[in-house]
Write an enzyme that holds these catalytic residues in place. Sequence first.
Site, mmCIF file in Angstrom:
data_model
loop_
_atom_site.group_PDB
_atom_site.id
_atom_site.type_symbol
_atom_site.label_atom_id
_atom_site.label_comp_id
_atom_site.label_asym_id
_atom_site.label_seq_id
_atom_site.Cartn_x
_atom_site.Cartn_y
_atom_site.Cartn_z
ATOM 1 C CB CYS A 129 -0.912 12.176 85.517
ATOM 2 S SG CYS A 129 -1.526 13.566 86.558
ATOM 3 C CG ASN A 168 6.282 20.105 89.154
ATOM 4 O OD1 ASN A 168 7.144 20.962 89.028
ATOM 5 N ND2 ASN A 168 6.639 18.689 89.093
#
Length: 317
Positions: A129, A168
Site C-alpha cells: 500500500c 508482512n
Amino acid sequence: MSKTPAAIIGSGNIGTDLMFKILRLSDTLEMGMMVGIDPASDGLARAARLGIETTHEGVDGLIGCSRFDDIGIVFDATSALAHVANADALRQYGKLIVDLTPAAIGPYVVPAVNLDAHVDADEVNMVTCGGQATIPVVAAIAAITPVHYAEIVASIASASAGPGTRANIDEFTETTSAALEAVGGAARGKAIIVLNPAEPPMIMRDTVQVLTRRLDGAIRTRVEESVAERVAQVAGYVPGYRLKQAVQFEDQGDEVDTIVPDDRRDPGGYTRVSVFLEVQGAAMYLPEYAGNLDIMTSAALRTAERLIAARRSEAAA
C-alpha cells in the site's frame, strides 16, 4: 461482453474490500470464489450471504471447486509466505495471478507508472500500500531529474492492519524499498511503515522525501507540475488520493552524503524534495480511515482489468 470470474485468496481486510470493489465497480470481473482458511472469518461469511461460492480450505479448496476451470484470474491477499505456496500450487493451471502480498514473485506493477509494460505477464505484484501511494511521486520526480535517494514513510491506522499485514512488516519494508528503485527510479530507496494506534483512527498519510542534484527555480516548477500530474493519474482510480500540501524544496549540503550512493555524491550540493500525501478510503468494507486498503485494492482491480482486456484483444486479433 461476459465478465471474467475472479477468485480471491484471503478473506481478511484486503480480500474482503477487494470483493466489494469487484461487485460494485467492475465491468470486467465478477466474483467467482472467496477463499480463506478460517471458516469463521467475516469475509467468508459476507461472501456466502451474497451468494458467492466460498471455501475455508485455502488454495486446495479453490483448485478442487466446481468453478475452478472458469476462474480467469486469481487475487492473492494472504501473506508473502503463503503466496509462495499458493503461486506454486496454481502455476500448472495457467491462471493469471495478481499478488497483493509483498512476495514479489512477478514484476512490480504500479498502474500510474508501469502497468502497460507488464500486460503480458502471467503474474504481477502490487508491491505494498505504501508503494502504491508513494512510487508514483518518486517516478514523477525522476522523470524530471535523477533521484539519488528516496525515503518514504507510510502511516496507517492500526485498526486497518489485519493479521496478514502485520505478518508482512519486514517484507513491506524490503519490497517497497526495492520497488522505489526498480519502478520509481531512485538510485537508493528506503521505506518505513508506522501502524498508528491513535483513536479515533487516522486516515493513511504518506511522506515522500527525495534527494536530487541542486535544483534551480525552473526545474522546481517542472517537478511540481510532474508531481501534480501523477497525483491526478492515481486519483483517477483512487478518488481519495491527494496532495496534503504544496511540494516542498530545501537545499542540502554534504551533511547528507552518507545516504547518497557513492557514485551520486555531488560537491555542488543537493535539493531535498518533500511531498505529503493522504489517502482516504472509499469505505466499502472498513471505514474511511483505511486508505491503505483502498489504494491497494483499487490498484489491483485496475491492473486485473487491464490484464484481462489485453488478453481479450489478443484473442480477438
